[in-house]
Design a protein around this motif. Structure first.
Motif: not given
Lengths: 401, 223
Positions: B15-17, B20-30, B61-62
């Motif tokens: 979220y954001g750039q 101020t960018a926030v990584d809400a999900l980082k390399d999620v595998n499922m 997703p990004t």
């Protein structure tokens, strides 16, 4: 596919019906305002129709006798009667005044009609609902039923009492005042009759004037006094044409040879509608615009509020795959339903309320049809704000977090 | 994985750039197999809701890849064209609150989804009644949502999530408003439905009492 709008309306029918009822009263007022204007136009046309004239001969360069004062000598009709194409010509006077009805006053238009007979003399009331036409030269009256008089009543006009011998209907002035028909001579007198003190003072002034009271001219003073106490003027001459003669041709001929102003039916209608009631028409138009804007604002507010109440449901609908157009259609259909409920209530209200108004309110189907489509258009436009808001709702709102 | 189920690889959401960018999900595998009910747990702000929104095709997703059965939904910036139709036909949702449409009766709340997909009204209602029967709320089929208990509402919401036979169901805190007994019943129903319809069900929860009922649990912490 089920109707989401229909289900929502059925679910919250009380809210819709009461809102529609309120909107309907506003639409009813709008329809009545349009009816007031139509009534004014119809009154004007009734006035022209009931006069039975093809041409109106009036004082030169005036818009008489309805829109401006007009004065003609009462022998003018004889020369007009001799013009080619003229079948009948009759003097007429119009005087708007309060007449006494018991303890109250009634605003009326007193019409002086020339001696003659129904069908033969223009200006006479063309039909009666009770009683008979005027048969005597003085002190009889035929009255429009809207004035509230009954057969046998006596009407006080100036210092004289008139016996109501006939009742007629829809004989009104362009302002909607009921007409009182009396003999021409009485009407001429009523127009110019002064009170006793004024007559006495006028005679004293004439007697004191050496130009009128000459010792060597016996009878001069009496003649002058006699001329001052009578009125030989009328407001217009109503002309009926022989078959096969064009109104414009005969009117041109009278203008040219008699140096008077003449109006045909179309021209007189133009004066009544275009000049006499033009300001009122603009006034009513302004009211109609304001009422339309208020109606639109109410519908917009109600639909917006109803949509705001469903934000979460709209988010869920969008999340589960409902098309934007389905949601937009739901909101627009609700706005249209509100408009239809409002119009039905408004139409019923206007229909029942119109006869209660003191002046004629004419509700015509074309106005109702135009009003219906205007209401639908207003509802569609008013729903756009709510639709815009609904389409902006993020389906993610349903998930939260 | 068979033709159903859901698989995500390297899923990221920012979220954001800039600063101020926030990584809400980082390399999620499922991976969730068909017929499987898994739990997704984590503290508040850990990214559960963000992951659920990505899985639900509500936000993009990004980066990363998401596959539903044999169909790729996202692939590093690419996404299927009609996400609305995807949500309608391939993903079922069960929310923390049932969020039933208040002006539709129970049957039509459930039947609405197939109707939106173009299925005839009668057939949609038949499907709805069949599911309501399976969930033991058929006796409330003509009731309005406001007339139902909390447990009944949640069962109807589950029926709505299942009615289009989606390969995956996302359940966001489905037992939060329920007492222990009803919460366990809801999870049992989800398990039965997953088996019966070969649906992959992801349950986001904080509810300690239902966590032991999952065979597999994914923990998520700071994305």
């Amino acid at each position: 596919m089920i109707s989401l709008a229909g289900r929502d309306i059925l679910h919250a029918w009380g809210k819709f019906v009461f809102t529609g009822f309120g909107l309907g009263l506003l639409i009813g007022v709008t329809l009545i305002m349009a009816g007031v204007y139509r009534g004014m136009v119809d009154d004007g046309k009734a006035l022209l129709d009931n006069s039975g004239a093809d041409l109106w001969v009036v004082q030169r360069d005036t818009l008489g006798p309805y829109a401006e004062p007009s004065s003609l000598n009462d022998d003018t009709y004889r020369t007009i009667l001799a013009m080619p194409g003229v079948a009948q010509a009759a003097n007429v006077t119009y005087l708007t005044m309060q007449v006494r009805k018991g303890e109250a006053d009634v605003r009326t238009m007193v019409v002086g009609i020339a001696p003659g007979a129904l069908g033969a003399t223009p200006g006479w009331p063309p039909y009666l609902v009770a009683g008979r036409q005027i048969t005597r030269g003085h002190y009889e009256a035929v009255v429009d039923i809207a004035a509230g008089f009954k057969l046998g009543d006596r009407i006080a006009i100036r210092r004289n009492l008139y016996l109501v011998v006939g009742l007629t209907r829809r004989m009104v002035s362009s302002s909607g005042d009921p007409m009182v028909f009396i003999p021409l001579k009485d009407a001429q007198e009523a127009q110019f009759l002064k009170d006793n003190d004024a007559i006495w003072q006028s005679r004293r002034r004439t007697e004191a004037n050496p130009a009128f009271n000459r010792t060597g001219v016996p009878g001069l003073l009496e003649s002058v006094l006699a001329s001052q106490s009578t009125n030989s003027f009328v407001n217009a001459v109503l002309v009926r044409l022989k078959p096969g003669h064009a109104p414009d041709d005969v009117a041109d001929s009278i203008r040219r040879w008699k140096r008077l102003t003449v109006y045909t039916r179309a021209q007189m209608e133009g004066i009544l509608v275009g000049k006499l009631i033009a300001t009122s028409a603009k006034q009513i138009s302004m009211f109609l615009v304001i009422l339309a804007v208020v109606s639109a604002a109410i519908v917009a507010f109600i639909i917006y509020t109803l949509t705001m109440d469903k934000i979460r449901e709209i988010a869920v609908l969008k999340l589960i795959g409902t098309r934007n157009r389905t949601i937009a259609a739901m909101i627009m259909q609700q706005a249209l339903a509100l408009g239809v409920i409002g119009f039905v209530v408004g139409k019923i209200t206007a229909t029942f309320a119109a006869p209660l108004f003191p002046k004629y309110v004419l509700l015509i189907p074309t106005d109702s049809i135009a009003g219906f489509f205007a209401v639908l258009l207003i509802c569609v436009l008013a729903s756009l704000v709510a639709i815009r808001m609904a389409l902006k709702v993020d389906p993610a709102e349903a998930i939260g977090g | 994985m068979s033709g159903k189920g859901i698989r995500i690889e390297g899923l990221r959401k920012r979220y954001g750039q800039g600063d101020t960018a926030v990584d809400a999900l980082k390399d999620v595998n499922m991976v969730v197999e068909p017929g499987e009910v898994i739990g997704l747990i984590g503290p508040s702000g850990s990214g559960k809701s963000t992951l659920l929104k990505c899985l639900g095709a509500v936000i993009d997703p990004t980066a990363g890849r998401m596959t539903l059965g044999d169909e790729t939904i996202y692939d590093n910036g690419w996404k299927v064209r009609d996400l609305r139709a995807l949500r309608r036909d391939k993903i079922g949702f069960v929310f923390q609150a049932p969020y039933l449409i208040p002006f539709l009766d129970v049957t039509d709340n459930v039947a609405l989804l197939p109707m939106l997909a173009g299925v005839a009204n009668a057939e949609s209602r038949q499907r709805a009644v069949a599911l309501l029967t399976a969930l033991d709320v058929q006796h409330r089929a003509r009731a309005m949502p406001a007339q139902l208990s909390g447990g009944e509402q949640q069962r109807v919401a589950i029926a709505r999530g299942l009615v289009n036979r989606p390969p995956v169901i996302l359940a966001d805190e489905p037992t939060a408003p329920l007492d222990s007994e009803r919460a366990v019943v809801v999870i049992r129903i989800l398990n039965e439905m997953a088996r019966q319809f070969e649906t992959a069900i992801i349950v986001v929860t904080h509810d300690e009492k239902i966590i032991p009922t999952f065979k597999r649990i994914y923990h998520i912490r700071d994305g």
